[in-house]
Design a protein around this motif. Sequence first.
Motif, PDB file in Angstrom:
ATOM      1  N   ARG A  93      35.137  -3.843 106.620  1.00  0.00           N
ATOM      2  CA  ARG A  93      34.992  -3.420 108.011  1.00  0.00           C
ATOM      3  C   ARG A  93      36.030  -4.094 108.905  1.00  0.00           C
ATOM      4  O   ARG A  93      36.503  -3.510 109.892  1.00  0.00           O
ATOM      5  CB  ARG A  93      33.590  -3.750 108.518  1.00  0.00           C
ATOM      6  CG  ARG A  93      32.497  -2.836 107.973  1.00  0.00           C
ATOM      7  CD  ARG A  93      31.128  -3.329 108.382  1.00  0.00           C
ATOM      8  NE  ARG A  93      30.075  -2.433 107.918  1.00  0.00           N
ATOM      9  CZ  ARG A  93      28.792  -2.747 107.901  1.00  0.00           C
ATOM     10  NH1 ARG A  93      28.394  -3.944 108.336  1.00  0.00           N
ATOM     11  NH2 ARG A  93      27.900  -1.879 107.463  1.00  0.00           N
ATOM     12  N   LEU A  94      36.390  -5.322 108.565  1.00  0.00           N
ATOM     13  CA  LEU A  94      37.246  -6.120 109.445  1.00  0.00           C
ATOM     14  C   LEU A  94      38.701  -6.144 109.018  1.00  0.00           C
ATOM     15  O   LEU A  94      39.590  -6.301 109.868  1.00  0.00           O
ATOM     16  CB  LEU A  94      36.720  -7.564 109.506  1.00  0.00           C
ATOM     17  CG  LEU A  94      35.302  -7.757 110.060  1.00  0.00           C
ATOM     18  CD1 LEU A  94      34.880  -9.207 109.908  1.00  0.00           C
ATOM     19  CD2 LEU A  94      35.254  -7.342 111.530  1.00  0.00           C
ATOM     20  N   LEU A  95      38.955  -6.022 107.724  1.00  0.00           N
ATOM     21  CA  LEU A  95      40.296  -6.242 107.203  1.00  0.00           C
ATOM     22  C   LEU A  95      40.977  -4.911 106.883  1.00  0.00           C
ATOM     23  O   LEU A  95      40.604  -4.224 105.940  1.00  0.00           O
ATOM     24  CB  LEU A  95      40.224  -7.115 105.942  1.00  0.00           C
ATOM     25  CG  LEU A  95      41.554  -7.641 105.385  1.00  0.00           C
ATOM     26  CD1 LEU A  95      42.327  -8.413 106.448  1.00  0.00           C
ATOM     27  CD2 LEU A  95      41.309  -8.521 104.172  1.00  0.00           C
ATOM     28  N   HIS A  96      41.977  -4.564 107.668  1.00  0.00           N
ATOM     29  CA  HIS A  96      42.753  -3.337 107.474  1.00  0.00           C
ATOM     30  C   HIS A  96      44.163  -3.749 107.052  1.00  0.00           C
ATOM     31  O   HIS A  96      44.990  -4.102 107.887  1.00  0.00           O
ATOM     32  CB  HIS A  96      42.783  -2.506 108.752  1.00  0.00           C
ATOM     33  CG  HIS A  96      41.430  -2.013 109.173  1.00  0.00           C
ATOM     34  ND1 HIS A  96      41.051  -0.688 109.078  1.00  0.00           N
ATOM     35  CD2 HIS A  96      40.345  -2.674 109.679  1.00  0.00           C
ATOM     36  CE1 HIS A  96      39.812  -0.549 109.508  1.00  0.00           C
ATOM     37  NE2 HIS A  96      39.360  -1.739 109.880  1.00  0.00           N
ATOM     38  N   LEU A  97      44.409  -3.703 105.762  1.00  0.00           N
ATOM     39  CA  LEU A  97      45.661  -4.221 105.221  1.00  0.00           C
ATOM     40  C   LEU A  97      46.781  -3.196 105.293  1.00  0.00           C
ATOM     41  O   LEU A  97      46.566  -2.003 105.146  1.00  0.00           O
ATOM     42  CB  LEU A  97      45.472  -4.636 103.760  1.00  0.00           C
ATOM     43  CG  LEU A  97      44.527  -5.802 103.486  1.00  0.00           C
ATOM     44  CD1 LEU A  97      44.411  -6.031 101.988  1.00  0.00           C
ATOM     45  CD2 LEU A  97      45.015  -7.064 104.180  1.00  0.00           C
ATOM     46  N   GLU A  98      47.984  -3.704 105.503  1.00  0.00           N
ATOM     47  CA  GLU A  98      49.196  -2.921 105.341  1.00  0.00           C
ATOM     48  C   GLU A  98      50.084  -3.655 104.349  1.00  0.00           C
ATOM     49  O   GLU A  98      50.058  -4.877 104.262  1.00  0.00           O
ATOM     50  CB  GLU A  98      49.933  -2.741 106.678  1.00  0.00           C
ATOM     51  CG  GLU A  98      49.152  -1.914 107.698  1.00  0.00           C
ATOM     52  CD  GLU A  98      49.957  -1.674 108.971  1.00  0.00           C
ATOM     53  OE1 GLU A  98      51.110  -2.163 109.026  1.00  0.00           O
ATOM     54  OE2 GLU A  98      49.426  -1.026 109.872  1.00  0.00           O
TER      55      GLU A  98
END
Length: 234
Positions: A157-162
């Motif tokens: 929910r919190l970690l949106h990786l690129e």
Amino acid sequence: MEMERINENTIRVLIGNDDLTQRGITVLDLLGNHQQIESFFYSILEEVDTEHQFQNNDSVTFQVLPNRNGLELFISKNGIDEEAIADETGSTEDLQSDDISEFLKRQLEQTDAKHSDQRKSAIGNDELDDAVKNQELEKNITVIKLDDFENMVQIARLLHLENAVSNLYTYRDSYYLEIIFFVDQTTPETIKDELAIAYEYGNKATITSDVLNEHGKKVMDNSALELTRFYFSK
């Protein structure tokens, strides 16, 4: 749990996440245990087939579609009714019990077209696959041990990786999140900040990626955080 009789040969059952929880089962539990899959689906059949019209038929087949709210299960006798199921879902894939685990994996690896941007990072999915396999590519690999799958949901929910890929393993009754950062496409500060978020819900593991690859079971490949966010976050 909701049951609908589509026609004389097909029953549609909507199994919510709450129903799965009451039975002590999650979608992930069904990924690799054929015996558990078959037992679970036949228990559902026994519950909804009160007149025993399907249970006594040797050619009963199941078609299952996971979704973010649980499972949509189609039970057919005398061969799967492709036309009826296609009217309901647009899918006509015939599944025997031995195929269900693999089908669930494929479903977890796919999203609707409207979520394709979420699934893709700055480099394409095919390139990510090649990058993971390319041993010459410099990367930062971190393994995080999770107490339970709910911690994975919280991280997702919190970690949106690129510019990174994420894999989820099970090993010795624990979940492990492997995050692979591509060093030439990110900064040490970014890696540190993103790992700090993950460490709020897990701890740095004492075992390595090599151990997980050799002895663990990979549950989600390359896009574990994105898949978890799509299917399990409300």
